[in-house]
Design a protein around this motif. Structure first.
Motif, PDB file in Angstrom:
ATOM      1  N   ILE B  14       0.868  -1.127   0.035  1.00 60.89           N
ATOM      2  CA  ILE B  14      -0.011  -0.072   0.051  1.00 60.89           C
ATOM      3  C   ILE B  14       0.836   1.261   0.162  1.00 60.89           C
ATOM      4  CG2 ILE B  14      -1.778   1.173   1.224  1.00 60.89           C
ATOM      5  CD1 ILE B  14      -2.888  -1.540   2.169  1.00 60.89           C
ATOM      6  N   ALA B  15       1.985   1.319   0.676  1.00 65.07           N
ATOM      7  CA  ALA B  15       2.893   2.506   0.667  1.00 65.07           C
ATOM      8  C   ALA B  15       3.479   2.472  -0.713  1.00 65.07           C
ATOM      9  CB  ALA B  15       3.898   2.121   1.663  1.00 65.07           C
ATOM     10  N   ALA B  16       3.900   1.305  -1.324  1.00 66.66           N
ATOM     11  CA  ALA B  16       4.261   1.715  -2.660  1.00 66.66           C
ATOM     12  C   ALA B  16       3.253   2.210  -3.664  1.00 66.66           C
ATOM     13  CB  ALA B  16       4.753   0.282  -3.022  1.00 66.66           C
ATOM     14  N   GLU B  17       2.224   1.729  -3.400  1.00 64.13           N
ATOM     15  CA  GLU B  17       1.212   2.410  -4.359  1.00 64.13           C
ATOM     16  C   GLU B  17       0.930   3.922  -3.890  1.00 64.13           C
ATOM     17  OE1 GLU B  17      -1.265  -1.911  -4.950  1.00 64.13           O
ATOM     18  OE2 GLU B  17      -1.907  -0.525  -3.402  1.00 64.13           O
ATOM     19  N   THR B  18       0.780   3.983  -2.805  1.00 67.68           N
ATOM     20  CA  THR B  18       0.602   5.594  -2.471  1.00 67.68           C
ATOM     21  C   THR B  18       1.621   6.272  -2.823  1.00 67.68           C
ATOM     22  OG1 THR B  18      -0.726   4.450  -0.487  1.00 67.68           O
ATOM     23  CG2 THR B  18      -0.243   6.965  -0.534  1.00 67.68           C
ATOM     24  N   LEU B  19       2.938   5.976  -2.802  1.00 68.15           N
ATOM     25  CA  LEU B  19       4.119   6.683  -3.176  1.00 68.15           C
ATOM     26  C   LEU B  19       3.805   7.227  -4.666  1.00 68.15           C
ATOM     27  CD1 LEU B  19       7.083   4.942  -1.724  1.00 68.15           C
ATOM     28  CD2 LEU B  19       6.226   7.376  -1.118  1.00 68.15           C
ATOM     29  N   ARG B  20       3.441   6.002  -5.525  1.00 68.98           N
ATOM     30  CA  ARG B  20       3.462   6.230  -7.030  1.00 68.98           C
ATOM     31  C   ARG B  20       1.938   7.082  -7.443  1.00 68.98           C
ATOM     32  NH1 ARG B  20       6.776   6.539  -9.216  1.00 68.98           N
ATOM     33  NH2 ARG B  20       8.089   4.604  -9.704  1.00 68.98           N
ATOM     34  N   LYS B  21       1.202   6.796  -6.514  1.00 70.87           N
ATOM     35  CA  LYS B  21      -0.069   7.784  -6.744  1.00 70.87           C
ATOM     36  C   LYS B  21       0.310   9.280  -6.736  1.00 70.87           C
ATOM     37  CE  LYS B  21      -4.571   8.799  -4.585  1.00 70.87           C
ATOM     38  NZ  LYS B  21      -5.303   8.515  -3.438  1.00 70.87           N
ATOM     39  N   TYR B  22       1.058   9.728  -5.956  1.00 65.97           N
ATOM     40  CA  TYR B  22       1.570  10.978  -5.668  1.00 65.97           C
ATOM     41  C   TYR B  22       2.789  11.544  -6.360  1.00 65.97           C
ATOM     42  CZ  TYR B  22      -2.385  11.045  -2.407  1.00 65.97           C
ATOM     43  OH  TYR B  22      -3.412  11.144  -1.813  1.00 65.97           O
ATOM     44  N   ASP B  23       3.532  10.420  -6.774  1.00 65.96           N
ATOM     45  CA  ASP B  23       4.804  10.922  -7.442  1.00 65.96           C
ATOM     46  C   ASP B  23       5.136   9.893  -8.277  1.00 65.96           C
ATOM     47  OD1 ASP B  23       7.885  11.022  -7.789  1.00 65.96           O
ATOM     48  OD2 ASP B  23       8.301  10.684  -5.882  1.00 65.96           O
ATOM     49  N   LYS B  24       4.821  10.279  -9.649  1.00 67.52           N
ATOM     50  CA  LYS B  24       5.251   9.522 -10.850  1.00 67.52           C
ATOM     51  C   LYS B  24       6.269   9.327 -11.248  1.00 67.52           C
ATOM     52  CE  LYS B  24       0.845   9.790 -11.464  1.00 67.52           C
ATOM     53  NZ  LYS B  24      -0.033   8.923 -10.496  1.00 67.52           N
ATOM     54  N   LYS B  25       7.536  10.001 -10.910  1.00 71.14           N
ATOM     55  CA  LYS B  25       8.719  10.011 -11.468  1.00 71.14           C
ATOM     56  C   LYS B  25       9.948   9.188 -10.636  1.00 71.14           C
ATOM     57  CE  LYS B  25       8.728  14.759 -13.189  1.00 71.14           C
ATOM     58  NZ  LYS B  25       8.812  15.832 -12.375  1.00 71.14           N
ATOM     59  N   SER B  26       9.862   9.212  -8.933  1.00 73.15           N
ATOM     60  CA  SER B  26      10.733   8.561  -8.217  1.00 73.15           C
ATOM     61  C   SER B  26      10.799   6.898  -8.349  1.00 73.15           C
ATOM     62  CB  SER B  26      10.400   8.946  -6.904  1.00 73.15           C
ATOM     63  OG  SER B  26      10.744  10.311  -6.471  1.00 73.15           O
ATOM     64  N   ALA B  27      11.974   6.453  -8.514  1.00 74.99           N
ATOM     65  CA  ALA B  27      12.133   5.261  -8.237  1.00 74.99           C
ATOM     66  C   ALA B  27      11.704   4.294  -7.207  1.00 74.99           C
ATOM     67  CB  ALA B  27      13.660   4.678  -8.693  1.00 74.99           C
ATOM     68  N   ILE B  28      10.886   3.218  -7.244  1.00 72.87           N
ATOM     69  CA  ILE B  28      10.501   2.702  -5.847  1.00 72.87           C
ATOM     70  C   ILE B  28      10.837   1.259  -6.022  1.00 72.87           C
ATOM     71  CG2 ILE B  28       8.288   1.911  -4.731  1.00 72.87           C
ATOM     72  CD1 ILE B  28       6.913   4.378  -6.007  1.00 72.87           C
ATOM     73  N   THR B  29      11.409   0.808  -4.862  1.00 65.19           N
ATOM     74  CA  THR B  29      11.685  -0.880  -4.866  1.00 65.19           C
ATOM     75  C   THR B  29      11.244  -1.279  -3.651  1.00 65.19           C
ATOM     76  OG1 THR B  29      14.100  -0.216  -5.645  1.00 65.19           O
ATOM     77  CG2 THR B  29      13.963  -2.362  -4.587  1.00 65.19           C
ATOM     78  N   LEU B  30      10.481  -2.352  -3.810  1.00 64.79           N
ATOM     79  CA  LEU B  30       9.639  -2.955  -2.894  1.00 64.79           C
ATOM     80  C   LEU B  30      10.495  -4.480  -2.536  1.00 64.79           C
ATOM     81  CD1 LEU B  30       7.024  -3.499  -1.005  1.00 64.79           C
ATOM     82  CD2 LEU B  30       5.837  -4.084  -3.160  1.00 64.79           C
ATOM     83  N   ILE B  31      11.165  -4.534  -1.399  1.00 68.28           N
ATOM     84  CA  ILE B  31      11.935  -5.963  -1.190  1.00 68.28           C
ATOM     85  C   ILE B  31      11.130  -6.934  -0.388  1.00 68.28           C
ATOM     86  CG2 ILE B  31      14.015  -6.758  -0.345  1.00 68.28           C
ATOM     87  CD1 ILE B  31      15.259  -3.728  -0.458  1.00 68.28           C
ATOM     88  N   GLY B  32      11.013  -8.003  -0.769  1.00 69.13           N
ATOM     89  CA  GLY B  32      10.210  -8.904  -0.208  1.00 69.13           C
ATOM     90  C   GLY B  32      10.933 -10.158  -0.011  1.00 69.13           C
ATOM     91  N   ASP B  33      10.864 -11.083   0.939  1.00 66.35           N
ATOM     92  CA  ASP B  33      11.942 -12.168   1.003  1.00 66.35           C
ATOM     93  C   ASP B  33      11.211 -13.509   1.053  1.00 66.35           C
ATOM     94  OD1 ASP B  33      10.701 -12.251   3.367  1.00 66.35           O
ATOM     95  OD2 ASP B  33      12.536 -12.351   4.772  1.00 66.35           O
ATOM     96  N   GLU B  34      10.026 -13.416   0.486  1.00 65.05           N
ATOM     97  CA  GLU B  34       9.399 -14.669   0.095  1.00 65.05           C
ATOM     98  C   GLU B  34       9.272 -14.851  -1.271  1.00 65.05           C
ATOM     99  OE1 GLU B  34       5.959 -16.177   2.780  1.00 65.05           O
ATOM    100  OE2 GLU B  34       6.515 -14.012   3.877  1.00 65.05           O
TER     101      GLU B  34
END
Lengths: 156, 416
Positions: B14-34
């Motif tokens: 949800i945080a990644a999606e919210t970041l993208r909703k308001y910020d179209k440009k920045s790089a977003i990396t989502l790390i999961g260990d499963e």
């Protein structure tokens, strides 16, 4: 132009036609217990209050859903439950501060008002215009939504 | 700008999606260990009940959801964090630089200090991998012992029964869900389970687990009794995943301490969800709630603050839970145990397995417990979080606590 349901407790006579229409439309049975709009009775005041989901902008139910089973219908603005995706975890039913998304013990999914896709059966059935489906900006729902937003959101 | 999010559970996604909703440009990396796409642990019971496939547990259904939002979903494990260099170290020797970091690493099941707890016949029920193992181990008629009748124990209980387990529940507390329900409510749920053919041993402790003769495991209970079992499911609670922060200056207690902007004690580092120890609406203290709605709220507020958007200040989350224990539906909210010098309204109908308890401070609802109710339950949250003065509706609720919806309508001027 987005429309929403406008509910007027002053005009409601408690006839429950809306509950009949809703349950028939959504569940195929005339059974007020299965209606997604409910009329609350205030005997001491001699009043009735029809009540259902405000399709609120905060969409507590939608954000709380862990499996993306609740989405916004872009045409109507309604928050709709996808019954195939809903696992029946009920987290939305405790998250919605209006109490208008409820668990159905027969289907093991949750039910809520979806504005009947833009042609709500309750409004058509109401004989006294206590329930009308009109331009969203004119509805008193704004008032209720403001109450919710006033205290519940994270804004200052 | 590079936003890095550690943890791909609901808060991270949800945080990644919210970041993208308001910020179209920045790089977003989502790390999961499963290895799986981000999924919901909440959905695991329904997978075990075979109501859904594994895909049904996924948080987002579109195959290209993360790619479409330009969220770089990275399957790896964070092994260290350098807050001075603003770097995250990954298990595969990679290092990521971040400008803003969100820690949403969730929690892990506690392994109680019991001899034999690591034997192969003992399982947690936390991940999809756990669920697959449990599904493979339970055959119709298998003897299964569930250790812990807390929230997680209770939500998986039905799935274990539906898979054909002959189930015994062992709980240390004097009732079921002791940290979510009072004595009346917890014992009502216990009696419901017993009526459904489950053996429920409360005030009982597992002392040791040994390999058995006739069956796989022999489970020793305090007081010399021994249970034979094919499988022991351990569900004695969860703890925030904070071990990797050991050598950083990020302040932790039970979880990561966050302020009302979800920021940790270190600038540019935020935390959200089950790992975060944030403001509890009811107590005013920082607590780890570890519930889905709070994770979703944390995540949205954290993302907005990572972007420096105004007005995203946390008002505290109401702790709440809903349970379905073999068809008996229960919920609790806020100060369900009551407030200091507060009073209550109660309706207790044990024959019909119904219970409703409202807790007031002055004329404000501060907590509630329900059993056997499915309609308009959420309004309890509304009344608690809006701190609405109930005035003459309080005595009415004390007479008939089931009129909470009426009280909401009356106090919110819907009738005016």
């Amino acid at each position: 132009m987005q429309k929403s349901l406008h509910l007027d407790a002053y005009k409601c006579t408690g006839c429950l036609q809306c509950e009949m229409a809703c349950s028939y439309e959504k569940e195929g049975a005339f059974n007020p217990a299965k209606s997604r709009i409910k009329v609350f009775t205030f005997h001491d005041l001699g009043r009735f209050s029809p009540y259902t989901c405000t399709q609120c902008a905060e969409a507590w139910c939608l954000h709380a859903c862990p499996v993306e089973a609740i989405t916004t219908n872009v045409a109507t603005g309604a928050k709709e439950v996808n019954e195939t995706l809903c696992v029946g975890c009920k987290v939305c039913t405790i998250s919605c501060p209006f109490g208008t998304i409820n668990y159905n013990t027969e289907t093991h999914k949750v039910d809520k008002c979806d504005l009947c896709g833009g042609d709500p059966a309750c409004a058509k059935a109401c004989p006294t215009e206590a329930i009308v489906y009109i331009d969203a900006e004119q509805t008193g729902y704004d008032k209720m939504q403001k109450y919710a937003q006033l205290n519940l959101t994270q804004g200052e | 700008m590079h936003h890095v999010i550690i943890g791909a559970g609901p808060a991270g996604v949800i945080a990644a999606e919210t970041l993208r909703k308001y910020d179209k440009k920045s790089a977003i990396t989502l790390i999961g260990d499963e290895p799986e796409p981000p999924y919901s642990r909440m959905a695991i019971p329904y997978l075990l009940m075979q109501n859904i496939e594994e895909q049904g547990t996924y948080l987002r259904k579109g195959n290209d959801h993360y790619r479409r939002l330009a969220i770089d979903l990275c399957h790896d494990r964070v092994i260290g964090l350098d807050t001075a260099q603003k770097q995250v170290h990954l298990q595969n020797d990679k290092t990521l630089n971040y400008d803003k970091l969100l820690i949403a690493t969730g929690s892990h099941p506690v392994t109680p200090p019991i001899p034999g707890i690591t034997l192969p016949g003992v399982n947690h029920c936390w991940t999809l991998a756990d669920a697959r193992q449990i599904a493979a181990k339970i055959k119709p008629g298998s003897k299964v012992v569930l250790m812990g009748a807390g929230f997680i124990g209770c939500i998986i209980l039905e799935a274990l029964v539906k898979r054909g387990a002959e189930l015994t529940v062992v709980e240390q507390g004097d009732r079921m869900v002791p940290r979510m329900m009072n004595e009346k409510a917890g014992n009502l749920i216990k009696r419901w389970c017993i009526d459904k053919g489950i053996r429920v041993l409360t005030s009982t402790r597992v002392e040791a687990v040994e390999s058995g003769q006739a069956s796989r495991l022999s489970i020793k209970l305090a007081g010399q009794t021994t249970l034979a079992a094919d499988l022991l499911v351990s569900a004695t609670g969860v703890q925030p995943n904070i071990a990797f922060l050991k050598n950083t200056d990020i302040k932790t207690e039970q979880g990561i301490l966050i302020d009302r902007h979800m920021q940790t004690s270190v600038a540019d580092i935020y935390a959200a969800g089950d790992v975060a120890q944030g403001l509890d609406f009811s107590s005013g203290e920082n607590t780890v709630q570890a519930i889905q709605p709070t994770a979703a709220e944390h995540a949205q507020i954290a993302a907005k603050n990572m972007l420096g958007l105004p007005g995203a200040r946390f008002q505290g989350a109401v702790n709440m839970n809903v349970l379905d224990t073999l068809g008996l539906i229960s919920s609790s909210f806020g100060l369900w145990m009551g407030a200091d010098s507060g009073d209550q309204a109660e309706r207790y109908d044990p024959e019909n397995f119904k219970y409703l308890n409202l807790q007031f401070a002055d004329d404000v609802l501060v907590g509630a417990t329900t059993i056997g109710f499915t309609q308009h339950v959420g309004v309890l949250r509304g009344l608690i979080q809006n701190k609405m003065h109930l005035r003459d509706w309080k005595p009415r609720l004390q007479q008939d606590p089931s009129r909470v919806m009426d009280a909401w309508l009356a106090t919110h001027q819907v009738l005016a």
